[in-house]
Design a protein around this motif. Sequence first.
Motif, PDB file in Angstrom:
ATOM      1  N   GLU A   1       0.635  -1.218  -0.001  1.00 63.43           N
ATOM      2  CA  GLU A   1      -0.044   0.019   0.104  1.00 63.43           C
ATOM      3  C   GLU A   1       0.866   1.194   0.026  1.00 63.43           C
ATOM      4  O   GLU A   1       0.447   2.526  -0.173  1.00 63.43           O
ATOM      5  CB  GLU A   1      -0.873   0.115   1.295  1.00 63.43           C
ATOM      6  CG  GLU A   1      -0.339   0.015   2.755  1.00 63.43           C
ATOM      7  CD  GLU A   1      -1.275  -0.086   3.718  1.00 63.43           C
ATOM      8  OE1 GLU A   1      -0.873   0.388   4.860  1.00 63.43           O
ATOM      9  OE2 GLU A   1      -2.524  -0.346   3.507  1.00 63.43           O
ATOM     10  N   LYS A   2       1.993   1.262   0.374  1.00 62.60           N
ATOM     11  CA  LYS A   2       3.034   2.269   0.249  1.00 62.60           C
ATOM     12  C   LYS A   2       4.108   2.463  -0.719  1.00 62.60           C
ATOM     13  O   LYS A   2       4.628   3.475  -1.127  1.00 62.60           O
ATOM     14  CB  LYS A   2       3.671   2.624   1.704  1.00 62.60           C
ATOM     15  CG  LYS A   2       2.844   2.618   2.776  1.00 62.60           C
ATOM     16  CD  LYS A   2       3.546   2.989   4.200  1.00 62.60           C
ATOM     17  CE  LYS A   2       2.559   3.360   5.254  1.00 62.60           C
ATOM     18  NZ  LYS A   2       3.357   3.442   6.530  1.00 62.60           N
ATOM     19  N   GLU A   3       4.390   1.306  -1.254  1.00 63.61           N
ATOM     20  CA  GLU A   3       5.619   1.202  -2.330  1.00 63.61           C
ATOM     21  C   GLU A   3       5.130   0.636  -3.599  1.00 63.61           C
ATOM     22  O   GLU A   3       4.358  -0.263  -3.791  1.00 63.61           O
ATOM     23  CB  GLU A   3       6.841   0.363  -1.736  1.00 63.61           C
ATOM     24  CG  GLU A   3       7.060   0.829  -0.469  1.00 63.61           C
ATOM     25  CD  GLU A   3       8.467   0.125   0.364  1.00 63.61           C
ATOM     26  OE1 GLU A   3       9.222   0.717   1.042  1.00 63.61           O
ATOM     27  OE2 GLU A   3       8.810  -0.938  -0.339  1.00 63.61           O
ATOM     28  N   THR A   4       5.760   1.194  -4.650  1.00 58.74           N
ATOM     29  CA  THR A   4       5.464   0.785  -5.952  1.00 58.74           C
ATOM     30  C   THR A   4       6.980   0.602  -6.736  1.00 58.74           C
ATOM     31  O   THR A   4       7.913   1.414  -6.343  1.00 58.74           O
ATOM     32  CB  THR A   4       4.689   1.740  -6.764  1.00 58.74           C
ATOM     33  OG1 THR A   4       3.645   2.089  -6.241  1.00 58.74           O
ATOM     34  CG2 THR A   4       4.622   1.276  -8.331  1.00 58.74           C
ATOM     35  N   SER A   5       7.270  -0.365  -7.640  1.00 62.53           N
ATOM     36  CA  SER A   5       8.376  -0.509  -8.320  1.00 62.53           C
ATOM     37  C   SER A   5       8.106  -0.086  -9.710  1.00 62.53           C
ATOM     38  O   SER A   5       7.170  -0.554 -10.615  1.00 62.53           O
ATOM     39  CB  SER A   5       8.767  -1.827  -8.281  1.00 62.53           C
ATOM     40  OG  SER A   5       9.838  -2.151  -9.400  1.00 62.53           O
ATOM     41  N   VAL A   6       8.928   1.152 -10.229  1.00 63.96           N
ATOM     42  CA  VAL A   6       8.484   1.519 -11.403  1.00 63.96           C
ATOM     43  C   VAL A   6       9.767   0.922 -12.442  1.00 63.96           C
ATOM     44  O   VAL A   6      10.915   1.047 -12.042  1.00 63.96           O
ATOM     45  CB  VAL A   6       8.902   3.137 -11.492  1.00 63.96           C
ATOM     46  CG1 VAL A   6       8.763   3.737 -12.984  1.00 63.96           C
ATOM     47  CG2 VAL A   6       7.701   3.768 -10.486  1.00 63.96           C
ATOM     48  N   ASN A   7       9.343   0.265 -13.376  1.00 65.28           N
ATOM     49  CA  ASN A   7      10.309  -0.484 -14.060  1.00 65.28           C
ATOM     50  C   ASN A   7      10.740   0.345 -15.464  1.00 65.28           C
ATOM     51  O   ASN A   7       9.833   0.825 -16.128  1.00 65.28           O
ATOM     52  CB  ASN A   7       9.730  -1.692 -14.638  1.00 65.28           C
ATOM     53  CG  ASN A   7       9.071  -2.380 -13.438  1.00 65.28           C
ATOM     54  OD1 ASN A   7       7.432  -2.596 -13.698  1.00 65.28           O
ATOM     55  ND2 ASN A   7       9.592  -3.106 -12.458  1.00 65.28           N
ATOM     56  N   THR A   8      12.038   0.236 -15.649  1.00 63.55           N
ATOM     57  CA  THR A   8      12.329   1.218 -16.601  1.00 63.55           C
ATOM     58  C   THR A   8      13.603   0.319 -17.383  1.00 63.55           C
ATOM     59  O   THR A   8      14.373  -0.639 -16.862  1.00 63.55           O
ATOM     60  CB  THR A   8      13.198   2.421 -16.132  1.00 63.55           C
ATOM     61  OG1 THR A   8      14.229   2.282 -15.406  1.00 63.55           O
ATOM     62  CG2 THR A   8      12.026   3.160 -15.379  1.00 63.55           C
TER      63      THR A   8
END
Length: 203
Positions: free
Chosen positions: A127-134
């Motif tokens: 609910e607090k963290e997101t992984s942004v994939n690049t």
Amino acid sequence: MFHRMLRAVATLLFVTGLMGAGLAHAGADQAREFVRNLGDEAIALLSNDKLDASERIAGLETLLKRDFDLPRIGRFVLARYWRQASEEQQEEFSRLFESYVLSVYAARLGEYSGETFEITGATELNEKETSVNTVIKRGQRPPLRVDWRVREDGSKPLIVDVAVEGVSMALTHRSEFGSVIQNSPQGVDALLDRLRKQSVKVD
């Protein structure tokens, strides 16, 4: 490995062309936009020929202090030794860790060579963290996969880790710092001494 990871992340701050497909969740959208804005600002900083080297370094340090949660990262990498350290040791470690990271990034300021940066997706980890994939596209060299761990815990999102080709910067630091402490009778003081010396080397 410690230096290589920092050099890789330094390069990531200087790339352009942030792009990506629409995402389903608001949290992922916000994290993606956060990474996009960081990249845009870094490029604007690098491409501003009205700034001299010291002004660009100062601008870079501002971005890092603003958008990376360096205190949280520092506590994580020190792991259980953070609780074992005295208040004075904790304060010095936090200062040295931030200074060292900023120094290494600033020293790499001139290494940007036109890499492009593409957002390929995002995953909400909790609910607090997101992984942004690049993906970093590097001309004739193979592309580099990079995942940015963004934490929204309060008024604004902050980066708490960067993984290059699946290797976490925070976990790498944690392993290397722990090894220094474990293998020296001086414990935390041995790590502080190492960081003092490395900070001097990269200035």
